[in-house]
Design an enzyme around this catalytic site. Structure first.
Site, PDB file in Angstrom:
ATOM      1  N   ASP A  61      12.852  38.396  17.411  1.00 39.92           N
ATOM      2  CA  ASP A  61      13.906  38.764  18.342  1.00 39.92           C
ATOM      3  C   ASP A  61      13.475  40.100  18.950  1.00 39.92           C
ATOM      4  O   ASP A  61      12.868  40.926  18.272  1.00 39.92           O
ATOM      5  CB  ASP A  61      15.236  38.909  17.588  1.00 39.92           C
ATOM      6  CG  ASP A  61      16.376  39.239  18.523  1.00 39.92           C
ATOM      7  OD1 ASP A  61      16.312  38.842  19.689  1.00 39.92           O
ATOM      8  OD2 ASP A  61      17.331  39.903  18.082  1.00 39.92           O
ATOM      9  N   ASP A  63      18.428  40.258  13.360  1.00 36.48           N
ATOM     10  CA  ASP A  63      19.415  41.199  12.829  1.00 36.48           C
ATOM     11  C   ASP A  63      20.834  40.899  13.283  1.00 36.48           C
ATOM     12  O   ASP A  63      21.780  41.516  12.799  1.00 36.48           O
ATOM     13  CB  ASP A  63      19.045  42.645  13.210  1.00 36.48           C
ATOM     14  CG  ASP A  63      18.998  42.847  14.721  1.00 36.48           C
ATOM     15  OD1 ASP A  63      19.152  41.848  15.460  1.00 36.48           O
ATOM     16  OD2 ASP A  63      18.803  43.992  15.161  1.00 36.48           O
ATOM     17  N   ASP A  76      21.045  35.137  15.432  1.00 41.50           N
ATOM     18  CA  ASP A  76      19.802  34.749  14.743  1.00 41.50           C
ATOM     19  C   ASP A  76      20.049  33.933  13.478  1.00 41.50           C
ATOM     20  O   ASP A  76      19.109  33.380  12.909  1.00 41.50           O
ATOM     21  CB  ASP A  76      18.998  36.003  14.349  1.00 41.50           C
ATOM     22  CG  ASP A  76      18.650  36.870  15.543  1.00 41.50           C
ATOM     23  OD1 ASP A  76      18.220  36.312  16.562  1.00 41.50           O
ATOM     24  OD2 ASP A  76      18.824  38.098  15.455  1.00 41.50           O
TER      25      ASP A  76
END
Length: 784
Positions: free
Chosen positions: A298, A533, A537
């Site tokens: 990410d 985080d 996700d």
């Protein structure tokens, strides 16, 4: 008891519930207790067999042949102590990342452990919060994901009066909820009550070892009984000799230290990683990460620091002063808790005219926008340009894409219509752009360079504009950064499957699309690791082969991840990969040593069943061979640094090295048996030469393993450490054969020195020829 909503429970009410046992005690699957570790290490099938064999030796009064039991106890004790130490380290680190609950008690907000919650507690929940108890919403609106308990990936809209199930998590919004169930009364506790103590692990090493153990479990007992019967039938063989020789045959087949060594090495890895500020929540994920060939990242919080800063804002259909006032009102009234809104709040602090909000819609990673309706002012929207502007996006595309090369671009838009059910109205007017800068991590470029050298393919999967993500990817050195795609243009799973391997950068990705991308990569045969985080996700992290969360991430993210980076530093991941490689490669080498003995002992036991000859070894001799040529070197090799890339399958790699040595031992002993039968060598010389030839084969294998690896970048053909170890083992073996020959039943070596030299030469030739044959067969199969 009724709860006063704004004030929550009083201290007296909390104490009353605690006394009544109405506390949310932990019902989750715990880490192994010390009692469980002791039980698992000491009460094993192989330890049970060893104990029975030890008793048998004791009963026939051949006490020195019981030495193998002492070695088993020492191995087990070392492994147990190391595992307990590892558990304590993990438990301490787990406290640092344990979930907290925000509650209202005595009218004040408090943060407590989730296991201190009591029935009727008032909780405050917002984006990213893990719902740890079944609760009822008292006020507020939220989007909840229940994928982990229902399997349904889509978020569910919940309002006042609706139930929140434990095990779900907040995707967007904020609410006040009252605890309805605690402990085993919770929904997830009920549906998981039949779960096993330890979660199922997906480990090639453990699966391979389990196959070996399963085979030996069925083979050892019948072969042992048959061997004992055969030995008893041999002329002039006493009952004591039959027991002693049969025990020697059986203990040779047991790779008693292999499973313990594996557990010890993994436990040491956990301790080492804890010093690098990495919490290992699942032991065997260390192995999985070392095998990873696809890493999905990410952008925010991984490649970048995740600390947003508003650099500028551009007014389009309002003055700059008007736009500033609008955004300042949004910032003041927003209940979202994320780095983007925090950056906006920090920048837009001056309100020229304060407005009264009438409706709020929280930001969601699924919708990618948020909105607030103000009295007599209409509704203002803040979010991704492609989503908010929709059909009007093309009119502003050129300007937006220009800004997107350097900034994260949010659009501010206005509509006179009310926004209901989180659906955008048709008539939307662009107000302007908010330009946000996300600082790149200093260590990101070096970390990605490491993975590129290791042959790990990088994919960046982000909710941001793909142009912005591509620009950052270029700055940190991601290959093929120009191959990006806007995932809002895809509508079906088939389309996602087509682009998953084709592109490097995926922008405007929804949580379900992240999961679908990971699944597609896995279908293509990739071992996928995922970092994240945020709540967007979570589904992908749960799906990935190895999931890595940041400590400053959401509760839901940390719950599903196997590794947590306690310093939220992406640069820690290479340390985990290197530790995993050290672990796997070294266990592989140690397994080779252990399985050589298992191979030749098993085949020899069967061979002597049919030959009707006396088994050539006694337990004390197997202890010499096992300790000097297997136990000591395997332990030292297991702790050696090793950054070699993982290649091939664990069991195949082990067998291709172990079989030539095992067969060399069998050929040597078969030849010595013939010499003994023809009375060319005496009975004492025969047994001693069998021990010597077997030890020599073990030493040959050690020198083979001492060859320098490519990753070591050494000009020397042999590793100094492994070469020294092989020489040390040779010296110790010689001391056992000479100084302690009386203890190990070895005859003087001088009269048989010529035969020993011939045995060494024949062993080397056999080993070289057999290794070449096995490699040729393997290459032929790989070509087919």
């Amino acid at each position: 008891m009724k709860t006063n909503k704004p004030k929550g429970l009083t201290d007296e009410q909390v104490k009353q519930r605690q006394e009544e046992g109405k506390v949310n005690y932990d019902t989750s699957i715990p880490t192994k207790s010390i009692k469980k570790i002791l039980y698992d290490n000491f009460f094993t099938l192989f330890n049970g067999i060893n104990l029975i064999l030890g008793i048998a030796i004791f009963l026939v009064k051949s006490y020195k042949n019981m030495l193998f039991l002492g070695i088993v106890i020492i191995n087990t004790a070392i492994s147990t102590i190391q595992e307990i130490h590892s558990k304590r380290v993990v438990d301490k680190l787990a406290i640092m990342t344990s979930h907290k609950a925000k509650v209202i008690r005595n009218g004040e907000k408090q943060e407590i452990s989730i296991h201190e919650l009591v029935l009727d507690d008032i909780m405050e929940l917002n984006i990213g919060s893990q719902i740890v108890t079944d609760s009822v919403i008292l006020e507020g609106k939220v989007q909840v994901n229940e994928a982990f308990i229902t399997g349904e990936p889509d978020s569910i809209y919940k309002k006042e009066g609706d139930r929140l199930l434990s095990g779900s998590y907040i995707v967007s919004g904020r609410c006040i909820a009252k605890v309805e169930h605690i402990g085993e009364e919770n929904y997830t506790a009920k549906i998981s009550s039949g779960a096993k103590y330890i979660k199922k692990i997906n480990s090639e090493i453990m699966n391979s070892l389990n196959k070996i153990i399963k085979f030996l479990t069925f083979a050892i007992i019948p072969i042992g009984i048959a061997l004992f019967y055969t030995q008893l039938q041999i002329d002039d063989t006493t009952f004591q000799e039959a027991v002693v020789k049969s025990v020697a045959g059986i203990i040779g087949m047991i790779p008693e230290g292999l499973v313990l060594l594996t557990s010890t090495v993994l436990a040491v890895s956990v301790i080492r990683l804890s010093k690098a500020k990495v919490l290992v929540q699942e032991l065997y994920c260390i192995e999985t990460l070392a095998r990873v060939d696809m890493l999905c990242l990410d952008k925010t919080g991984t490649l970048t620091e995740g600390t947003m800063e508003v650099k500028d804002f551009v007014a389009v259909n309002r003055t700059k002063k008007e736009m500033s006032n609008i955004v300042a009102n949004i910032a003041k009234e927003s209940e979202d808790e994320n780095v983007t809104i925090e950056a906006i709040k920090k920048h837009f602090t001056t309100i020229e005219e304060q407005w009264k909000p009438t409706e709020k819609i929280a930001f969601s990673s699924q919708t990618k926008w948020s909105g607030i309706s103000f009295q007599e002012k209409g509704t203002y929207l803040l979010g991704a340009a492609e989503i908010v502007l929709r059909k009007d996006f093309d009119s502003y595309r050129e300007t937006i894409e220009k800004y997107a090369k350097d900034y994260r671009v949010l659009v501010l838009a206005h509509t006179e219509e009310k926004v209901a059910n989180e659906r955008l109205p048709e008539n939307i007017e662009l107000i302007g752009y908010v330009l946000i800068l996300d600082k790149i991590r200093k260590e990101a470029k070096q970390t990605l360079k490491y993975f590129d050298k290791q042959g790990v393919e990088i994919k960046i999967i982000s909710g941001d504009n793909p142009i912005t993500v591509s620009k950052i990817a270029k700055q940190v050195g991601v290959k093929n950064y120009e191959q990006y795609i806007d995932m809002t243009t895809l509508n079906t799973e088939e389309e996602i499957e087509k682009v998953a391997m084709q592109y490097t950068i995926f922008g405007r990705v929804s949580p379900t699309q992240k999961k679908a991308l990971v699944e597609t990569m896995q279908k293509e045969g990739k071992t996928v690791a995922m970092t994240g985080d945020g709540v967007n996700d979570v589904l992908a992290l749960k799906t990935a082969d190895c999931s890595i969360a940041m400590a400053n991430g959401s509760d839901a993210t940390k719950t599903v991840s196997q590794l947590i980076l306690l310093d939220s530093n992406f640069a820690s991941i290479p340390k985990v990969v290197e530790e995993g490689r050290r672990t796997i490669n070294n266990i592989e080498r140690s397994a080779t040593l252990f399985l050589v003995k298992t191979i030749y002992s098993g085949i020899l036991a069967v061979m002597f069943l049919f030959m009707g000859e006396a088994y050539p070894f006694v337990p004390i001799q197997m202890s010499l061979i096992g300790t000097i040529t297997i136990g000591l070197p395997s332990f030292l090799l297991a702790l050696e640094p090793n950054k070699e890339r993982i290649r091939g399958k664990f069991l195949k790699n082990v067998m291709i090295k172990a079989l030539p040595v095992g067969l060399t031992v069998i050929l040597n002993i078969f030849a010595l048996t013939i010499l003994n039968k023809k009375e060319i060598i005496s009975e004492g010389q025969y047994s001693s030469l069998c021990v010597i030839s077997t030890g020599i084969c073990g030493i040959i294998l050690l020198f083979t393993l001492a060859k320098t690896r490519k990753s070591e970048n050494s000009k020397l053909p042999i590793s100094i450490f492994r070469g020294t170890l092989a020489v040390l083992v040779t010296i110790l073996f010689m001391i056992g054969l000479t100084v302690f020959n009386w203890w190990f039943n070895i005859v003087p070596l001088v009269p048989i020195i010529k035969v020993i030299i011939k045995t060494i030469l024949i062993s080397i030739v056999n080993f070289v020829v057999l290794t070449a044959i096995f490699k040729k067969i393997l290459l032929k199969k790989e070509k087919e």
